[in-house]
Design a protein around this motif. Structure first.
Motif, PDB file in Angstrom:
ATOM      1  N   SER A 112     -49.592  44.512  -9.251  1.00  0.00           N
ATOM      2  CA  SER A 112     -48.919  44.184 -10.455  1.00  0.00           C
ATOM      3  C   SER A 112     -47.710  43.451 -10.169  1.00  0.00           C
ATOM      4  O   SER A 112     -46.885  43.723  -9.227  1.00  0.00           O
ATOM      5  N   ILE A 113     -47.527  42.467 -10.701  1.00  0.00           N
ATOM      6  CA  ILE A 113     -46.554  41.401 -10.695  1.00  0.00           C
ATOM      7  C   ILE A 113     -46.008  40.963 -12.255  1.00  0.00           C
ATOM      8  O   ILE A 113     -46.732  40.474 -12.937  1.00  0.00           O
ATOM      9  N   GLN A 114     -44.847  41.790 -12.670  1.00  0.00           N
ATOM     10  CA  GLN A 114     -44.412  41.672 -13.771  1.00  0.00           C
ATOM     11  C   GLN A 114     -43.057  40.984 -14.107  1.00  0.00           C
ATOM     12  O   GLN A 114     -42.126  41.337 -13.254  1.00  0.00           O
ATOM     13  N   ALA A 115     -42.625  39.891 -14.681  1.00  0.00           N
ATOM     14  CA  ALA A 115     -41.466  39.303 -14.929  1.00  0.00           C
ATOM     15  C   ALA A 115     -41.307  38.877 -16.377  1.00  0.00           C
ATOM     16  O   ALA A 115     -42.197  38.629 -17.334  1.00  0.00           O
ATOM     17  N   SER A 116     -39.829  39.299 -16.874  1.00  0.00           N
ATOM     18  CA  SER A 116     -39.802  39.157 -18.414  1.00  0.00           C
ATOM     19  C   SER A 116     -38.559  38.342 -18.478  1.00  0.00           C
ATOM     20  O   SER A 116     -37.227  38.613 -17.496  1.00  0.00           O
TER      21      SER A 116
ATOM     22  N   VAL B  82     -52.864  42.209 -11.679  1.00  0.00           N
ATOM     23  CA  VAL B  82     -52.411  41.779 -13.078  1.00  0.00           C
ATOM     24  C   VAL B  82     -50.954  41.136 -12.840  1.00  0.00           C
ATOM     25  O   VAL B  82     -49.901  41.645 -12.443  1.00  0.00           O
ATOM     26  N   VAL B  83     -50.751  39.621 -13.233  1.00  0.00           N
ATOM     27  CA  VAL B  83     -49.735  39.052 -13.002  1.00  0.00           C
ATOM     28  C   VAL B  83     -49.287  38.673 -14.633  1.00  0.00           C
ATOM     29  O   VAL B  83     -50.132  37.963 -15.415  1.00  0.00           O
ATOM     30  N   GLU B  84     -48.213  39.114 -14.864  1.00  0.00           N
ATOM     31  CA  GLU B  84     -47.676  38.683 -16.157  1.00  0.00           C
ATOM     32  C   GLU B  84     -46.235  38.038 -16.220  1.00  0.00           C
ATOM     33  O   GLU B  84     -45.516  39.004 -15.747  1.00  0.00           O
ATOM     34  N   PHE B  85     -46.253  37.001 -16.736  1.00  0.00           N
ATOM     35  CA  PHE B  85     -44.900  36.172 -16.990  1.00  0.00           C
ATOM     36  C   PHE B  85     -44.462  36.149 -18.376  1.00  0.00           C
ATOM     37  O   PHE B  85     -45.143  35.412 -19.329  1.00  0.00           O
TER      38      PHE B  85
ATOM     39  N   GLY C 102     -56.592  39.394 -11.022  1.00  0.00           N
ATOM     40  CA  GLY C 102     -57.469  39.666 -11.825  1.00  0.00           C
ATOM     41  C   GLY C 102     -57.193  39.111 -13.331  1.00  0.00           C
ATOM     42  O   GLY C 102     -58.224  38.545 -13.969  1.00  0.00           O
ATOM     43  N   LYS C 103     -55.861  38.886 -13.511  1.00  0.00           N
ATOM     44  CA  LYS C 103     -55.645  38.414 -14.988  1.00  0.00           C
ATOM     45  C   LYS C 103     -54.241  37.972 -15.022  1.00  0.00           C
ATOM     46  O   LYS C 103     -53.505  38.301 -14.135  1.00  0.00           O
ATOM     47  N   LEU C 104     -54.080  36.651 -15.422  1.00  0.00           N
ATOM     48  CA  LEU C 104     -52.551  35.985 -15.448  1.00  0.00           C
ATOM     49  C   LEU C 104     -52.219  35.592 -16.944  1.00  0.00           C
ATOM     50  O   LEU C 104     -53.228  35.118 -17.643  1.00  0.00           O
ATOM     51  N   THR C 105     -51.074  35.964 -17.447  1.00  0.00           N
ATOM     52  CA  THR C 105     -50.540  35.745 -18.644  1.00  0.00           C
ATOM     53  C   THR C 105     -49.323  35.077 -18.304  1.00  0.00           C
ATOM     54  O   THR C 105     -48.503  35.586 -17.652  1.00  0.00           O
TER      55      THR C 105
ATOM     56  N   LEU D 244     -57.613  34.077 -18.096  1.00  0.00           N
ATOM     57  CA  LEU D 244     -56.098  33.242 -17.968  1.00  0.00           C
ATOM     58  C   LEU D 244     -55.543  32.928 -19.420  1.00  0.00           C
ATOM     59  O   LEU D 244     -56.182  32.129 -20.255  1.00  0.00           O
ATOM     60  N   LEU D 245     -54.337  33.481 -19.748  1.00  0.00           N
ATOM     61  CA  LEU D 245     -53.864  33.079 -20.987  1.00  0.00           C
ATOM     62  C   LEU D 245     -52.444  32.533 -20.796  1.00  0.00           C
ATOM     63  O   LEU D 245     -51.665  33.001 -20.143  1.00  0.00           O
TER      64      LEU D 245
END
Length: 375
Positions: free
Chosen positions: A215-219, A238-241, A259-262, A284-285
């Motif tokens: 998991s990589i989560q940035a906000s 799961v990578v979410e920016f 697996g998933k990039l947002t 990819l979103l």
């Protein structure tokens, strides 16, 4: 001006125009203000006693060893018992120790020397406030680390400073600003990275080879990610920016297991091949006002099935360069919103024969877009 009481002090750092005023008391707590964000951080900690100091004879000193301190949870003091200011945590001063469970560094804005904590078997590290200068390999090979926390502090990490550390470690940055230098966390055993309210420059190969990340989560952050910054990372991560502004150099995440990039926020730009050959990426979103995907940005993402770029936005600036999604052989569903849209050549070449592409509400085949968006 400060009053001292033995080895334990309370520090309150406050900003007054161009000067920083430091006052001290005796209730064994510490607090700090990061002047960039004008935020005060308070932590109830008792500084450890019995550490070994070496005076420089000018009102400053170095911490040179653990001395007779028996604390399992060490809190690094900012002054010696004699009142000298700590300006250096010296090379090897805490290296190769198996007696420490955690280390906390509060309000420290001086140097942590190369290899100062190398091979230490601590499980938890906290750096709170201040602006420590972390030299090369300072925490490298701390292989038992399970938690690494940075909060409201400046980030000035030299290359290899956390190289090869961690034991499924959780790493988080909260309200931090600064630079993570080349290869800082390279080849570390990290399970997750969380970044919130930060402004960080992540330089070349800073996290490359961290292949256990899930998991990589940035906000609410601004991130500038250098070449190979996260090369070869992840285990179906799961990578979410979220609400971020992201700028990437070439090959930033190349060959990573994602697996998933947002990505949501104001701006998302990549370099060449930033995510090429991310063969586990399925979804990819991107939902940003400005999107700029350079050549081969997602080339060869062979498992990618769906792509959405600002599909519900009307006032966007979207540029997708040549061959950005070439050889994404399972890509079937593409939706791109409205606004100023520029496509390069062969953006969707050699994708699935079933691919459906919708741009600004109009349907296209990959062949129709082979030389860019028809005028």
């Amino acid at each position: 001006m400060a009053e001292k009481s033995g080895n334990n002090v309370t520090q309150t750092v406050s900003e007054s125009n161009d000067d920083t005023v430091v006052t001290a008391g005796t209730d064994n707590t510490a607090s700090d203000k990061t002047t960039d964000k004008n935020i005060t951080v308070s932590t109830d900690v008792k500084f450890s006693e019995g550490l070994e100091f070496e005076s420089n004879g000018d009102g400053t000193c170095s911490i040179v060893g653990v001395g007779n301190c028996n604390d399992k949870d060490v809190v690094i003091p900012n002054e010696s018992p004699e009142g000298d200011k700590v300006t250096l945590i010296k090379e090897y001063s805490f290296s190769d120790l198996d007696s420490i469970n955690s280390v906390t560094i509060v309000n420290y804005s001086e140097k942590i020397d190369k290899r100062a904590f190398q091979y230490n078997e601590m499980k938890k590290l906290n750096i709170l406030g201040g602006n420590p200068k972390v030299d090369k390999s300072a925490f490298s090979s701390c292989e038992e680390l399970e938690e690494i926390h940075f909060e409201k502090c400046g980030v000035d990490f030299k290359e290899y400073s956390f190289y090869g550390c961690g034991n499924n470690a959780v790493v988080d940055f909260k309200e931090c600003n600064g630079t993570i230098d080349e290869r800082t966390f390279q080849d570390s055993n990290i399970s997750s990275i969380a970044i919130s309210d930060c402004n960080l420059e992540i330089e070349q190969s800073a996290f490359s080879g961290c292949d256990k990340i899930v998991s990589i989560q940035a906000s609410n952050s601004t991130l500038d990610i250098g070449e190979y910054g996260f090369y070869g990372v992840g285990s179906d991560a799961v990578v979410e920016f979220t609400d971020c502004s992201i700028a990437m150099d070439d090959r930033s995440f190349q060959d990573s297991s994602i697996g998933k990039l947002t990505v949501t926020g104001e701006k998302f730009t990549t370099g060449k091949s930033s995510f090429s050959s991310c063969e586990d990426l399925t979804e990819l979103l991107i939902d940003c006002a400005t999107v700029d995907l350079d050549e081969y940005a997602f080339y060869g993402c062979e498992s990618l099935k769906s792509l959405s770029i600002s599909k519900d936005k009307n006032d966007t600036n979207i540029k997708i360069d040549n061959r950005a999604f070439q050889d994404c052989e399972k890509l079937e569903d593409v939706t791109i919103g409205n606004g100023e849209i520029e496509l390069g050549d062969s953006v969707f070449a050699d994708c699935s024969e079933k691919i459906k592409i919708t741009i600004a509400g109009k349907n296209y085949s990959a062949d129709e877009l082979s030389e860019g968006l028809p005028q």
